[in-house]
Design a protein around this motif. Structure first.
Motif, PDB file in Angstrom:
ATOM      1  N   ALA A 246       0.854  -1.193   0.000  1.00  0.00           N
ATOM      2  CA  ALA A 246       0.000   0.000   0.000  1.00  0.00           C
ATOM      3  C   ALA A 246       0.887   1.238   0.000  1.00  0.00           C
ATOM      4  O   ALA A 246       1.624   1.483   0.961  1.00  0.00           O
ATOM      5  N   ASP A 247       0.834   1.996  -1.086  1.00  0.00           N
ATOM      6  CA  ASP A 247       1.606   3.240  -1.211  1.00  0.00           C
ATOM      7  C   ASP A 247       0.785   4.372  -0.610  1.00  0.00           C
ATOM      8  O   ASP A 247      -0.201   4.818  -1.192  1.00  0.00           O
ATOM      9  N   GLU A 248       1.219   4.842   0.567  1.00  0.00           N
ATOM     10  CA  GLU A 248       0.526   5.921   1.278  1.00  0.00           C
ATOM     11  C   GLU A 248       1.341   7.209   1.253  1.00  0.00           C
ATOM     12  O   GLU A 248       1.124   8.113   2.062  1.00  0.00           O
ATOM     13  N   VAL A 249       2.284   7.303   0.317  1.00  0.00           N
ATOM     14  CA  VAL A 249       3.195   8.440   0.273  1.00  0.00           C
ATOM     15  C   VAL A 249       2.442   9.761   0.102  1.00  0.00           C
ATOM     16  O   VAL A 249       2.794  10.767   0.713  1.00  0.00           O
ATOM     17  N   GLN A 250       1.393   9.762  -0.712  1.00  0.00           N
ATOM     18  CA  GLN A 250       0.644  11.003  -0.929  1.00  0.00           C
ATOM     19  C   GLN A 250      -0.591  11.129  -0.049  1.00  0.00           C
ATOM     20  O   GLN A 250      -1.009  12.234   0.271  1.00  0.00           O
ATOM     21  N   VAL A 251      -1.174  10.015   0.347  1.00  0.00           N
ATOM     22  CA  VAL A 251      -2.512  10.091   0.959  1.00  0.00           C
ATOM     23  C   VAL A 251      -2.559   9.676   2.426  1.00  0.00           C
ATOM     24  O   VAL A 251      -3.635   9.615   3.017  1.00  0.00           O
ATOM     25  N   GLY A 252      -1.402   9.410   3.021  1.00  0.00           N
ATOM     26  CA  GLY A 252      -1.383   8.961   4.400  1.00  0.00           C
ATOM     27  C   GLY A 252      -1.395  10.070   5.427  1.00  0.00           C
ATOM     28  O   GLY A 252      -1.609  11.238   5.119  1.00  0.00           O
ATOM     29  N   PHE A 253      -1.173   9.684   6.669  1.00  0.00           N
ATOM     30  CA  PHE A 253      -1.099  10.604   7.802  1.00  0.00           C
ATOM     31  C   PHE A 253      -2.389  11.395   8.014  1.00  0.00           C
ATOM     32  O   PHE A 253      -2.371  12.592   8.280  1.00  0.00           O
ATOM     33  N   GLY A 254      -3.519  10.700   7.888  1.00  0.00           N
ATOM     34  CA  GLY A 254      -4.791  11.305   8.253  1.00  0.00           C
ATOM     35  C   GLY A 254      -5.444  12.185   7.215  1.00  0.00           C
ATOM     36  O   GLY A 254      -6.446  12.845   7.505  1.00  0.00           O
ATOM     37  N   ARG A 255      -4.928  12.198   6.000  1.00  0.00           N
ATOM     38  CA  ARG A 255      -5.518  13.077   4.971  1.00  0.00           C
ATOM     39  C   ARG A 255      -6.982  12.748   4.704  1.00  0.00           C
ATOM     40  O   ARG A 255      -7.768  13.657   4.420  1.00  0.00           O
ATOM     41  N   ILE A 256      -7.364  11.482   4.803  1.00  0.00           N
ATOM     42  CA  ILE A 256      -8.765  11.145   4.548  1.00  0.00           C
ATOM     43  C   ILE A 256      -9.637  11.409   5.773  1.00  0.00           C
ATOM     44  O   ILE A 256     -10.856  11.315   5.698  1.00  0.00           O
ATOM     45  N   GLY A 257      -9.013  11.714   6.901  1.00  0.00           N
ATOM     46  CA  GLY A 257      -9.766  12.135   8.079  1.00  0.00           C
ATOM     47  C   GLY A 257     -10.206  11.006   8.986  1.00  0.00           C
ATOM     48  O   GLY A 257      -9.781  10.923  10.136  1.00  0.00           O
ATOM     49  N   LYS A 258     -11.037  10.128   8.492  1.00  0.00           N
ATOM     50  CA  LYS A 258     -11.622   9.083   9.345  1.00  0.00           C
ATOM     51  C   LYS A 258     -10.597   8.035   9.769  1.00  0.00           C
ATOM     52  O   LYS A 258     -10.811   7.324  10.757  1.00  0.00           O
ATOM     53  N   HIS A 259      -9.516   7.920   9.047  1.00  0.00           N
ATOM     54  CA  HIS A 259      -8.467   6.962   9.369  1.00  0.00           C
ATOM     55  C   HIS A 259      -7.109   7.635   9.206  1.00  0.00           C
ATOM     56  O   HIS A 259      -6.970   8.639   8.509  1.00  0.00           O
ATOM     57  N   TRP A 260      -6.095   7.029   9.822  1.00  0.00           N
ATOM     58  CA  TRP A 260      -4.732   7.521   9.624  1.00  0.00           C
ATOM     59  C   TRP A 260      -4.232   7.212   8.223  1.00  0.00           C
ATOM     60  O   TRP A 260      -3.478   7.976   7.631  1.00  0.00           O
ATOM     61  N   TRP A 261      -4.677   6.068   7.695  1.00  0.00           N
ATOM     62  CA  TRP A 261      -4.159   5.602   6.403  1.00  0.00           C
ATOM     63  C   TRP A 261      -5.331   5.289   5.484  1.00  0.00           C
ATOM     64  O   TRP A 261      -6.333   4.724   5.898  1.00  0.00           O
ATOM     65  N   ALA A 262      -5.174   5.633   4.218  1.00  0.00           N
ATOM     66  CA  ALA A 262      -6.284   5.498   3.275  1.00  0.00           C
ATOM     67  C   ALA A 262      -6.680   4.048   3.056  1.00  0.00           C
ATOM     68  O   ALA A 262      -7.856   3.752   2.800  1.00  0.00           O
ATOM     69  N   PHE A 263      -5.745   3.094   3.161  1.00  0.00           N
ATOM     70  CA  PHE A 263      -6.112   1.693   2.944  1.00  0.00           C
ATOM     71  C   PHE A 263      -7.102   1.204   3.999  1.00  0.00           C
ATOM     72  O   PHE A 263      -7.852   0.244   3.770  1.00  0.00           O
ATOM     73  N   GLN A 264      -7.121   1.876   5.174  1.00  0.00           N
ATOM     74  CA  GLN A 264      -7.981   1.410   6.261  1.00  0.00           C
ATOM     75  C   GLN A 264      -9.467   1.562   5.954  1.00  0.00           C
ATOM     76  O   GLN A 264     -10.292   0.862   6.538  1.00  0.00           O
ATOM     77  N   GLN A 265      -9.814   2.443   5.026  1.00  0.00           N
ATOM     78  CA  GLN A 265     -11.234   2.578   4.691  1.00  0.00           C
ATOM     79  C   GLN A 265     -11.744   1.387   3.886  1.00  0.00           C
ATOM     80  O   GLN A 265     -12.955   1.202   3.730  1.00  0.00           O
ATOM     81  N   TYR A 266     -10.826   0.565   3.386  1.00  0.00           N
ATOM     82  CA  TYR A 266     -11.224  -0.623   2.622  1.00  0.00           C
ATOM     83  C   TYR A 266     -11.164  -1.902   3.460  1.00  0.00           C
ATOM     84  O   TYR A 266     -11.437  -2.984   2.945  1.00  0.00           O
ATOM     85  N   ASP A 267     -10.757  -1.769   4.709  1.00  0.00           N
ATOM     86  CA  ASP A 267     -10.705  -2.915   5.618  1.00  0.00           C
ATOM     87  C   ASP A 267      -9.825  -4.029   5.056  1.00  0.00           C
ATOM     88  O   ASP A 267     -10.204  -5.201   5.032  1.00  0.00           O
ATOM     89  N   VAL A 268      -8.632  -3.651   4.606  1.00  0.00           N
ATOM     90  CA  VAL A 268      -7.654  -4.620   4.122  1.00  0.00           C
ATOM     91  C   VAL A 268      -6.382  -4.511   4.961  1.00  0.00           C
ATOM     92  O   VAL A 268      -6.179  -3.531   5.681  1.00  0.00           O
ATOM     93  N   TYR A 269      -5.520  -5.535   4.816  1.00  0.00           N
ATOM     94  CA  TYR A 269      -4.300  -5.606   5.606  1.00  0.00           C
ATOM     95  C   TYR A 269      -3.107  -5.799   4.672  1.00  0.00           C
ATOM     96  O   TYR A 269      -2.800  -6.920   4.278  1.00  0.00           O
ATOM     97  N   PRO A 270      -2.449  -4.718   4.295  1.00  0.00           N
ATOM     98  CA  PRO A 270      -1.286  -4.841   3.411  1.00  0.00           C
ATOM     99  C   PRO A 270      -0.149  -5.591   4.103  1.00  0.00           C
ATOM    100  O   PRO A 270      -0.092  -5.682   5.337  1.00  0.00           O
TER     101      PRO A 270
END
Length: 477
Positions: A246-270
């Motif tokens: 999961a490449d979180e270089v641009q979208v990580g660190f809470g940018r999506i708000g509800k989660h720290w990492w964008a992959f977490q909104q899909y309920d997956v485990y990289p």
């Protein structure tokens, strides 16, 4: 300080021509910045809607102080024991699933993705990598090789044999966009494309090394992958011997708000997560996080991993301050509230202007897809170029991206406010009207349009950014 023209002339002599600037014909010279504002050599302010690097705001006092304080005491390479790297690792791991438990610190998102590929190759013993159409993962050679956004350009290196490109999971403009299908069904259809690639690799007697994708696809046009997509893709890749990055270089660190990492909104485990840009608020620091199993495979090679500056005391002090600022200033909550406000106002704007074909986003990651015709969805890069330049003239900085250069991107600092959204939307509204008027007049061979002059300056008196700055007394900062 050099004059702007002196800077332009000297840059032309000293810096590689391929190192391009925003606004190439009349580049901005930025001499200082604060929060969500940048200032040129004339001290004119520009509202920054671009900078996902200055994550908690330009020159945040707490971040600056942390770096200065640590630099005045110690800065050395990462082969000496120090606590900042340990504190930073603890902060990162506290936000991730338990299976992700080992950190490697590097200097940039490109280094992070390069190391992720190396970890995957060693752990799996395979070489074949699956990436997405229009994807970009960094500027190192190993990453240009897997970045369709770069290698498929006319002057690009072309696709290497070990690289496989899956269709971008874009339900508006991509391969699968049947309006009669649910989001989950479309997600499954795009996942089937990856499964087919996995099968072809196995038919050749090989296994998959890795599937790598941004959790939200930035350079590909602010694309939000549909539900079910990552779940099914991860299953298919793992069944073929590969790992999931999961490449979180641009979208990580809470940018999506509800989660720290964008992959977490899909309920997956990289199996591997990479992070960079926002981690240091502009300071070069990045990280790769992986599982104990993958880390142990790396250890068994007997080859030491050494990165001189990755995880040095100053970089980690700054990263720790960024983490603390996100939490103490409730910036994830701000991303939810202001992001929803931005998305809602973009939707309202789309009802007024037919040139807007689609609006999509989550948190402070929003895109507007500009079209010539809503039925055909034909991209409208001409309008995008016009909007890009006119917004700059109105002292609001946006960027244009996507495979057709027709997507307006919003990924501003996390301190963005509803007032900032109001300023952007009212200006965009006027600019879209100008474009429509200009287009209509062009159709009847009129070369000039009301309220617009060819020197690139608006004759309109209403300047939302100027009014906002005056109300905020921003000049006094």
């Amino acid at each position: 300080m050099l004059s702007k023209q002196e800077s332009i002339d000297l840059r032309g002599k000293l810096i590689g021509e391929s190192c391009q600037l925003f606004f190439r014909k009349n580049p901005l010279k930025i001499v200082r910045a604060n929060a969500q504002y940048m200032y040129d050599e004339k001290d004119d302010a520009y509202l920054d809607c671009i900078n996902n690097v200055a994550h908690v705001g330009h020159c945040h006092p707490a971040v600056v102080k942390a770096g200065c304080d640590q630099m005045s005491v110690l800065n050395t390479n990462n082969r000496f024991l120090h606590d900042n790297i340990l504190l930073c690792a603890q902060k990162i791991l506290s936000t991730l699933p338990e299976n992700l438990s080992v950190c490697y610190f590097v200097n940039s998102g490109s280094e992070a993705n390069d190391l992720a590929l190396r970890l995957a190759q060693i752990h799996t013993g395979n070489k074949d990598v699956i990436a997405l159409e229009h994807a970009y993962h960094g500027h190192l050679t190993s990453l240009i090789d897997i970045s369709h956004y770069k290698f498929d350009l006319p002057g690009g290196v072309g696709r290497k044999d070990h690289v496989h490109v899956a269709p971008i999971p874009d339900t508006y403009r991509g391969k699968h966009r049947d309006s009669n299908k649910s989001e989950e069904e479309l997600g499954s259809m795009y996942a089937e494309e990856v499964r087919a690639i996995c099968n072809k690799i196995q038919e050749k007697g090989k296994g998959v090394c890795a599937f790598i994708a941004e959790s939200l696809i930035s350079c590909g046009g602010q694309v939000i992958p549909p539900n079910q997509y990552f779940n099914e893709v991860y299953d298919a890749v793992r069944a073929s011997g590969g790992v999931c990055i999961a490449d979180e270089v641009q979208v990580g660190f809470g940018r999506i708000g509800k989660h720290w990492w964008a992959f977490q909104q899909y309920d997956v485990y990289p199996d591997i997560v990479t992070m960079g840009k926002p981690m240091g608020n502009g300071h070069p620091v990045a990280c790769v996080v992986t599982t104990k199993e993958i880390s142990e495979s790396f250890n068994k090679t007997g080859v030491e991993y050494f990165n001189t500056y990755g995880g040095n005391p100053v970089s980690c002090a700054i990263a720790n301050a960024v983490f603390d600022t996100i939490e103490t200033e409730n910036l994830r909550e701000n991303a939810v509230v202001v992001g929803e406000y931005l998305l809602d106002n973009c939707q309202i704007l789309s009802r007024k202007h037919k040139v807007i074909g689609d609006v999509r986003g989550v948190g402070l990651f929003v895109g507007i897809d500009l079209v010539k015709d809503r039925e055909t969805r034909e991209p409208n890069p001409k309008c995008a170029k016009f909007v890009h330049q006119r917004m700059r003239e109105e002292h609001i900085l946006i960027t244009i991206d996507g495979p057709h250069s027709n997507i307006i991107k919003f990924k501003p600092p996390m301190v963005f406010t509803k007032e900032n959204v109001d300023a952007v939307m009212s200006t965009l509204d006027r600019v879209f009207k100008e474009y429509r008027e200009k287009s209509e007049l062009f159709e009847v061979n009129t070369t000039r349009m009301p309220g617009y002059v060819t020197d690139g300056k608006s004759t309109k008196e209403h300047r939302p950014i100027k009014a906002l700055l005056e109300r905020s007394n921003i000049k006094s900062i």
